[in-house]
Scaffold this motif. Structure first.
Motif, short mmCIF file in Angstrom:
data_model
loop_
_atom_site.label_atom_id
_atom_site.label_comp_id
_atom_site.label_asym_id
_atom_site.label_seq_id
_atom_site.Cartn_x
_atom_site.Cartn_y
_atom_site.Cartn_z
N CYS A 140 59.52 -42.42 124.72
CA CYS A 140 58.87 -42.71 123.44
C CYS A 140 59.00 -41.49 122.54
O CYS A 140 59.03 -40.35 123.01
CB CYS A 140 57.39 -43.01 123.63
N ILE A 141 59.07 -41.73 121.25
CA ILE A 141 59.10 -40.62 120.30
C ILE A 141 57.71 -40.02 120.15
O ILE A 141 57.55 -38.80 120.12
CB ILE A 141 59.66 -41.09 118.94
N LEU A 142 56.70 -40.88 120.11
CA LEU A 142 55.34 -40.43 119.86
C LEU A 142 54.38 -41.19 120.77
O LEU A 142 54.57 -42.38 121.02
CB LEU A 142 54.98 -40.67 118.39
N ALA A 143 53.34 -40.52 121.25
CA ALA A 143 52.37 -41.16 122.13
C ALA A 143 50.95 -40.76 121.74
O ALA A 143 50.72 -39.70 121.16
CB ALA A 143 52.63 -40.80 123.59
N ALA A 144 50.01 -41.63 122.09
CA ALA A 144 48.59 -41.33 121.96
C ALA A 144 48.00 -41.16 123.35
O ALA A 144 48.48 -41.78 124.31
CB ALA A 144 47.87 -42.46 121.22
N PRO A 145 46.97 -40.35 123.50
CA PRO A 145 46.35 -40.17 124.83
C PRO A 145 45.90 -41.49 125.44
O PRO A 145 45.99 -41.67 126.67
CB PRO A 145 45.16 -39.25 124.54
N GLU A 146 45.44 -42.42 124.60
CA GLU A 146 44.97 -43.71 125.13
C GLU A 146 46.10 -44.49 125.80
O GLU A 146 45.92 -45.10 126.85
CB GLU A 146 44.37 -44.55 123.99
#
Length: 207
Positions: free
Chosen positions: A157-163
């Protein structure tokens, strides 16, 4: 396990993608370039074996890829830009597609398409989706891959969220996540903050 690719080129290109002034053409090109850089890291552990080759001067053993063949699987639609770019590195890899969309009310993934290589069980799988937000779509896609027999899976993934990371680590602790950055949190609409907006819309100019 989460691997954050902190290379300066990765971070610079991601910052330009975040900029609201970045247009569709440049955004799409940057997404492809970032995918190549992420793949370089994600494929660091591919197996090598010596093979006898002849140079213009002599014959010797040189390292060549061995072990399982590769499969690139895109979560539609935004994952396509990533698999299209990565095939430049591994043109012999087979490509699969998993169609999922997020219900705007429940945020749960809904499947509408699933087409994988017939020999997916014999391949190392690299699953692509630019954004790991709630994690629901990625988790569902990984479950589809495992049902099809895949045993070695990495999520790129290019970008992730902690959730989203927490969901993958809970549902699929055997799957490594390779990302350019992990942002702060999700907002009430399930978007990554500070993020870069809707990757699919910005890639294809649909919003």
């Amino acid at each position: 396990m989460v691997t954050v690719v902190s290379h300066p080129l990765v971070q610079h290109k991601l910052s330009v993608m975040r900029d609201v002034r970045t247009g569709v053409k440049e955004f799409r090109e940057l997404a492809g370039e970032l995918s190549l850089l992420l793949a370089y890291e994600a494929m660091r552990d591919l197996e090598l074996a010596p093979e006898r080759l002849s140079t213009p001067l002599t014959s010797a053993d040189f390292p060549m890829l061995s072990g399982k063949k590769l499969a690139l699987v895109a979560i539609l639609r935004a994952g396509l830009v990533m698999t299209d770019a990565i095939t430049q590195l591994v043109p012999a890899a087979k490509v699969g597609h998993i169609g999922l969309y997020r219900d705007p009310e429940t945020l749960a993934p809904v499947a509408y398409y699933n087409k994988l290589p017939a020999d997916i069980a014999e391949r190392r799988v690299f699953l692509t989706d630019p954004m790991l937000a709630t994690g629901g779509s990625a988790s569902a896609a990984i479950a589809f891959l495992k049902e099809a027999g895949a045993t070695t899976i990495k999520l790129m993934c290019i970008l992730a969220a902690p959730e989203g990371i927490a969901v993958i680590e809970r549902d699929h602790p055997d799957v490594e996540i390779v990302v350019a950055a992990v942002d702060s949190h999700l907002n009430d609409h399930g978007y990554i903050v500070p993020g870069l907006g809707d990757a699919g819309d910005r890639i294809y100019g649909t919003k």
